[in-house]
Design an enzyme around this catalytic site. Structure first.
Site: not given
Length: 225
Positions: A8, A12, A14, A136, A149
């Site tokens: 990714g 963002g 990544g 996260s 999530y």
């Protein structure tokens, strides 16, 4: 030059991690599904004197992961992996579709697990390595309208902590990074967050992570203060 894979890596966090890692004497292998954004990051790295390779990769395809891991191992000395790619669908759990649930787990959980399993043999061969899992704070506590999530991130947390114990007597290290919301394109197609600008920037979060890679756990709350 030792190489590190970032999933990714086109946008963002990544992207920002890739830019910083390229300044840490790594050859950065940029992976993702959109080659245009990956090539833009590659160009930015090279303009700053770094070295990078673009590799299109769909984490939902196990055979593709295996084939690309083998291909990359023949071209580079693989010494690291940053499992950053992730997706999320938000809203009441009762309104979450089966397809959305499967997509979240395919990318966030199985993508991370399969990438790690594919790269680990090369780290073991070199008897050292670094795997950074971007988890996260949704992997630390449940959150309203984030049931699936959070479930995916709790799974990655358990996976990471287990491998930390499994490899604690080796020079292969696993780092768990727990960050809150960031001001990134992640929120562009969601109404879950009204004002992403209240969050830390991806650049700030990436800097904190890269500056703390000696730790096994990095916790970064979302508020700037």
């Amino acid at each position: 030059m030792e190489a590190i894979i970032v999933t990714g890596a086109g946008t963002g966090l990544g992207k920002e991690l890739a830019l910083l890692l390229s300044k840490q004497d790594y050859h950065v292998i940029l992976t993702g599904r959109t080659e245009d954004t990956l090539n833009a990051v590659k160009q930015q790295i090279e303009q700053s004197g770094g070295s990078a390779t673009v590799q299109a990769l769909d984490l939902r395809n196990l055979e593709e992961i295996k084939e690309i891991a083998l291909l990359l191992s023949k071209k580079h000395t693989l010494s690291g992996l940053v499992n950053n790619a992730g997706i999320g669908y938000f809203g009441p759990f009762s309104e979450t579709s089966d397809t959305e649930m499967e997509e979240v787990f395919q990318t966030n959980v199985f993508g991370t697990i399969h990438m790690t399993k594919a790269i680990l043999p090369y780290l073991e061969q070199n008897q050292k390595g670094l795997v950074v899992n971007i988890i996260s704070t949704a992997g630390l506590r449940g959150k309203k309208h984030e049931a699936v999530y959070c479930a995916s991130k709790f799974a990655v947390r358990g996976f990471t902590e287990s491998l930390q114990k499994e490899y604690e007597a080796t020079d292969i290290r696993f780092v768990a990074a727990y960050m809150g919301g960031m001001n990134t394109p992640f929120w562009e197609e969601s109404e879950h967050v009204a004002d992403p600008t209240k969050f830390r920037s991806a650049t700030e979060v990436a800097e904190i992570i890269v500056n703390n890679l000696e730790k096994t756990e990095i916790i970064i709350e979302s508020k700037k203060s």
